[in-house]
Design a protein around this motif. Structure first.
Motif, PDB file in Angstrom:
ATOM      1  N   ALA A   1      47.561 -40.198  -2.455  1.00  0.00           N
ATOM      2  CA  ALA A   1      47.590 -39.007  -1.604  1.00  0.00           C
ATOM      3  C   ALA A   1      46.428 -38.089  -1.946  1.00  0.00           C
ATOM      4  O   ALA A   1      46.050 -37.965  -3.112  1.00  0.00           O
ATOM      5  CB  ALA A   1      48.911 -38.262  -1.749  1.00  0.00           C
ATOM      6  N   PHE A   2      45.897 -37.451  -0.912  1.00  0.00           N
ATOM      7  CA  PHE A   2      44.949 -36.355  -1.056  1.00  0.00           C
ATOM      8  C   PHE A   2      45.692 -35.082  -0.661  1.00  0.00           C
ATOM      9  O   PHE A   2      46.364 -35.048   0.370  1.00  0.00           O
ATOM     10  CB  PHE A   2      43.756 -36.515  -0.110  1.00  0.00           C
ATOM     11  CG  PHE A   2      42.683 -37.462  -0.563  1.00  0.00           C
ATOM     12  CD1 PHE A   2      42.963 -38.581  -1.327  1.00  0.00           C
ATOM     13  CD2 PHE A   2      41.370 -37.246  -0.183  1.00  0.00           C
ATOM     14  CE1 PHE A   2      41.967 -39.455  -1.719  1.00  0.00           C
ATOM     15  CE2 PHE A   2      40.357 -38.105  -0.566  1.00  0.00           C
ATOM     16  CZ  PHE A   2      40.649 -39.211  -1.341  1.00  0.00           C
ATOM     17  N   ILE A   3      45.552 -34.039  -1.461  1.00  0.00           N
ATOM     18  CA  ILE A   3      46.103 -32.730  -1.120  1.00  0.00           C
ATOM     19  C   ILE A   3      44.936 -31.755  -1.066  1.00  0.00           C
ATOM     20  O   ILE A   3      44.078 -31.751  -1.952  1.00  0.00           O
ATOM     21  CB  ILE A   3      47.153 -32.270  -2.150  1.00  0.00           C
ATOM     22  CG1 ILE A   3      48.265 -33.319  -2.287  1.00  0.00           C
ATOM     23  CG2 ILE A   3      47.747 -30.919  -1.744  1.00  0.00           C
ATOM     24  CD1 ILE A   3      49.255 -33.029  -3.410  1.00  0.00           C
ATOM     25  N   PHE A   4      44.909 -30.952  -0.012  1.00  0.00           N
ATOM     26  CA  PHE A   4      43.775 -30.059   0.221  1.00  0.00           C
ATOM     27  C   PHE A   4      44.196 -28.599   0.174  1.00  0.00           C
ATOM     28  O   PHE A   4      45.247 -28.223   0.709  1.00  0.00           O
ATOM     29  CB  PHE A   4      43.180 -30.302   1.610  1.00  0.00           C
ATOM     30  CG  PHE A   4      42.594 -31.668   1.826  1.00  0.00           C
ATOM     31  CD1 PHE A   4      41.250 -31.918   1.577  1.00  0.00           C
ATOM     32  CD2 PHE A   4      43.385 -32.712   2.300  1.00  0.00           C
ATOM     33  CE1 PHE A   4      40.703 -33.168   1.802  1.00  0.00           C
ATOM     34  CE2 PHE A   4      42.853 -33.973   2.524  1.00  0.00           C
ATOM     35  CZ  PHE A   4      41.510 -34.205   2.274  1.00  0.00           C
TER      36      PHE A   4
ATOM     37  N   ALA B   1      49.092 -33.545   9.123  1.00  0.00           N
ATOM     38  CA  ALA B   1      49.411 -33.252   7.724  1.00  0.00           C
ATOM     39  C   ALA B   1      50.869 -33.592   7.444  1.00  0.00           C
ATOM     40  O   ALA B   1      51.764 -33.185   8.177  1.00  0.00           O
ATOM     41  CB  ALA B   1      49.145 -31.786   7.413  1.00  0.00           C
TER      42      ALA B   1
ATOM     43  N   LEU C   1      41.502 -41.370   5.855  1.00  0.00           N
ATOM     44  CA  LEU C   1      42.728 -41.419   5.049  1.00  0.00           C
ATOM     45  C   LEU C   1      43.864 -42.051   5.837  1.00  0.00           C
ATOM     46  O   LEU C   1      44.594 -42.917   5.329  1.00  0.00           O
ATOM     47  CB  LEU C   1      43.112 -40.002   4.609  1.00  0.00           C
ATOM     48  CG  LEU C   1      42.191 -39.324   3.590  1.00  0.00           C
ATOM     49  CD1 LEU C   1      42.610 -37.868   3.384  1.00  0.00           C
ATOM     50  CD2 LEU C   1      42.191 -40.068   2.258  1.00  0.00           C
TER      51      LEU C   1
ATOM     52  N   LYS D   1      48.335 -40.900   2.209  1.00  0.00           N
ATOM     53  CA  LYS D   1      48.987 -39.673   2.654  1.00  0.00           C
ATOM     54  C   LYS D   1      48.093 -38.471   2.373  1.00  0.00           C
ATOM     55  O   LYS D   1      47.286 -38.497   1.445  1.00  0.00           O
ATOM     56  CB  LYS D   1      50.331 -39.504   1.943  1.00  0.00           C
ATOM     57  CG  LYS D   1      51.332 -40.606   2.260  1.00  0.00           C
ATOM     58  CD  LYS D   1      52.638 -40.414   1.492  1.00  0.00           C
ATOM     59  CE  LYS D   1      53.649 -41.488   1.837  1.00  0.00           C
ATOM     60  NZ  LYS D   1      54.936 -41.314   1.120  1.00  0.00           N
ATOM     61  N   TRP D   2      48.263 -37.412   3.183  1.00  0.00           N
ATOM     62  CA  TRP D   2      47.517 -36.192   2.903  1.00  0.00           C
ATOM     63  C   TRP D   2      48.341 -34.973   3.302  1.00  0.00           C
ATOM     64  O   TRP D   2      49.145 -35.023   4.232  1.00  0.00           O
ATOM     65  CB  TRP D   2      46.145 -36.189   3.564  1.00  0.00           C
ATOM     66  CG  TRP D   2      46.113 -36.101   5.059  1.00  0.00           C
ATOM     67  CD1 TRP D   2      46.179 -37.133   5.941  1.00  0.00           C
ATOM     68  CD2 TRP D   2      46.003 -34.907   5.843  1.00  0.00           C
ATOM     69  NE1 TRP D   2      46.117 -36.666   7.235  1.00  0.00           N
ATOM     70  CE2 TRP D   2      46.000 -35.302   7.205  1.00  0.00           C
ATOM     71  CE3 TRP D   2      45.895 -33.556   5.531  1.00  0.00           C
ATOM     72  CZ2 TRP D   2      45.905 -34.392   8.244  1.00  0.00           C
ATOM     73  CZ3 TRP D   2      45.804 -32.643   6.569  1.00  0.00           C
ATOM     74  CH2 TRP D   2      45.803 -33.062   7.896  1.00  0.00           C
TER      75      TRP D   2
ATOM     76  N   CYS E   1      47.773 -38.396  -7.247  1.00  0.00           N
ATOM     77  CA  CYS E   1      47.279 -37.458  -6.237  1.00  0.00           C
ATOM     78  C   CYS E   1      45.924 -36.893  -6.648  1.00  0.00           C
ATOM     79  O   CYS E   1      45.634 -36.724  -7.832  1.00  0.00           O
ATOM     80  CB  CYS E   1      48.247 -36.280  -6.069  1.00  0.00           C
ATOM     81  SG  CYS E   1      49.854 -36.702  -5.375  1.00  0.00           S
TER      82      CYS E   1
ATOM     83  N   LEU F   1      39.761 -37.106   7.131  1.00  0.00           N
ATOM     84  CA  LEU F   1      41.191 -37.196   7.438  1.00  0.00           C
ATOM     85  C   LEU F   1      41.501 -38.452   8.246  1.00  0.00           C
ATOM     86  O   LEU F   1      42.527 -39.125   8.008  1.00  0.00           O
ATOM     87  CB  LEU F   1      41.636 -35.951   8.204  1.00  0.00           C
ATOM     88  CG  LEU F   1      41.500 -34.616   7.455  1.00  0.00           C
ATOM     89  CD1 LEU F   1      42.001 -33.469   8.326  1.00  0.00           C
ATOM     90  CD2 LEU F   1      42.239 -34.640   6.128  1.00  0.00           C
TER      91      LEU F   1
ATOM     92  N   TYR G   1      43.711 -33.408  -5.792  1.00  0.00           N
ATOM     93  CA  TYR G   1      43.714 -32.095  -5.152  1.00  0.00           C
ATOM     94  C   TYR G   1      42.290 -31.597  -5.018  1.00  0.00           C
ATOM     95  O   TYR G   1      41.529 -31.578  -5.990  1.00  0.00           O
ATOM     96  CB  TYR G   1      44.550 -31.094  -5.960  1.00  0.00           C
ATOM     97  CG  TYR G   1      44.700 -29.762  -5.258  1.00  0.00           C
ATOM     98  CD1 TYR G   1      45.172 -29.697  -3.950  1.00  0.00           C
ATOM     99  CD2 TYR G   1      44.371 -28.568  -5.890  1.00  0.00           C
ATOM    100  CE1 TYR G   1      45.316 -28.482  -3.296  1.00  0.00           C
ATOM    101  CE2 TYR G   1      44.521 -27.343  -5.238  1.00  0.00           C
ATOM    102  CZ  TYR G   1      44.990 -27.316  -3.944  1.00  0.00           C
ATOM    103  OH  TYR G   1      45.118 -26.113  -3.286  1.00  0.00           O
TER     104      TYR G   1
END
Length: 224
Positions: free
Chosen positions: A13-16, A138, A107, A113-114, A171, A104, A173
């Motif tokens: 996962a990428f979290i922004f 998202a 991904l 997941k993001w 993850c 995005l 961030y």
């Protein structure tokens, strides 16, 4: 995490962060600030004044606008006035930074997941995200007041990982403020500094010791 530029790692996962990472919101924030200044008969400030403060919340913007006068003013009332003006015109100029949309899409195509974790309060986060079509997929959106604490506490990031059903250690961030990197480290997540965002300077941002330092969102393709 290491704080050193490490080899390519596959993430679940990428979290922004939102402002200064996914979205360039500075001109809408600056517009709200200049409306407040006009009401107070204070000269408007230029982009080079408000842009560096754009990731740091309403008080930072107001301090940038009022300067030395800020400590003597009715801060709570001015903060509310700024937020009200901003809410009226929250997505007039705001848009994804160049390369974000492509990242995005990549991904999603690779089943990574993001989500979004921002210190922006929910009553502003939700309409802003809804106004930007590229953010509609998202899988988690966590605001600064979703929990009782905000960044640099790791708890909102851990909550985001829980929503995404991903182990925090899997993850990444991405953010443009030191508190973003601090929160990621405390959550046992990898971190990337968005050097295209509202950083104080490149040298200062490199001093945060993120695992990665991205000059463009396209750098994220190295981790997909």
């Amino acid at each position: 995490m290491s704080g050193v530029q490490t080899p390519s790692i596959d993430f679940d996962a990428f979290i922004f962060d939102l402002d200064g990472t996914l979205l360039d919101t500075a001109d809408d924030l600056g517009g709200a600030l200049n409306r407040v200044l006009a009401d107070a008969n204070v000269a408007p400030v230029a982009e080079h004044i408000y842009r560096p403060a754009a990731s740091n919340g309403a008080n930072a913007l107001l301090e940038a606008g009022f300067g030395d006068k800020w400590p003597e003013l009715e801060q709570l009332a001015l903060r509310q006035q700024l937020l009200d003006y901003y809410a009226e015109d929250i997505a007039v100029h705001s848009k994804c930074f160049t390369g974000i949309e492509q990242l995005l899409i990549a991904l999603e195509q690779n089943n990574i997941k993001w989500g979004i974790m921002t210190n922006k309060p929910g009553f502003l986060t939700e309409p802003l995200v809804q106004a930007i079509p590229s953010l509609s997929n998202a899988q988690a959106v966590v605001s600064g007041d979703t929990l009782s604490v905000a960044k640099p506490s790791p708890d909102p990031l851990l909550h985001t990982a829980e929503i995404l059903e991903v182990d925090p250690s899997r993850c990444l961030y991405i953010g443009d403020a030191e508190r973003d990197i601090q929160a990621a480290k405390a959550a046992n997540m990898y971190s990337a500094t968005a050097l295209w965002g509202y950083i104080p300077s490149v040298d200062a941002a490199l001093g945060w010791q993120a695992d990665f330092n991205w000059h463009s969102p396209i750098d994220g393709f190295n981790h997909i």
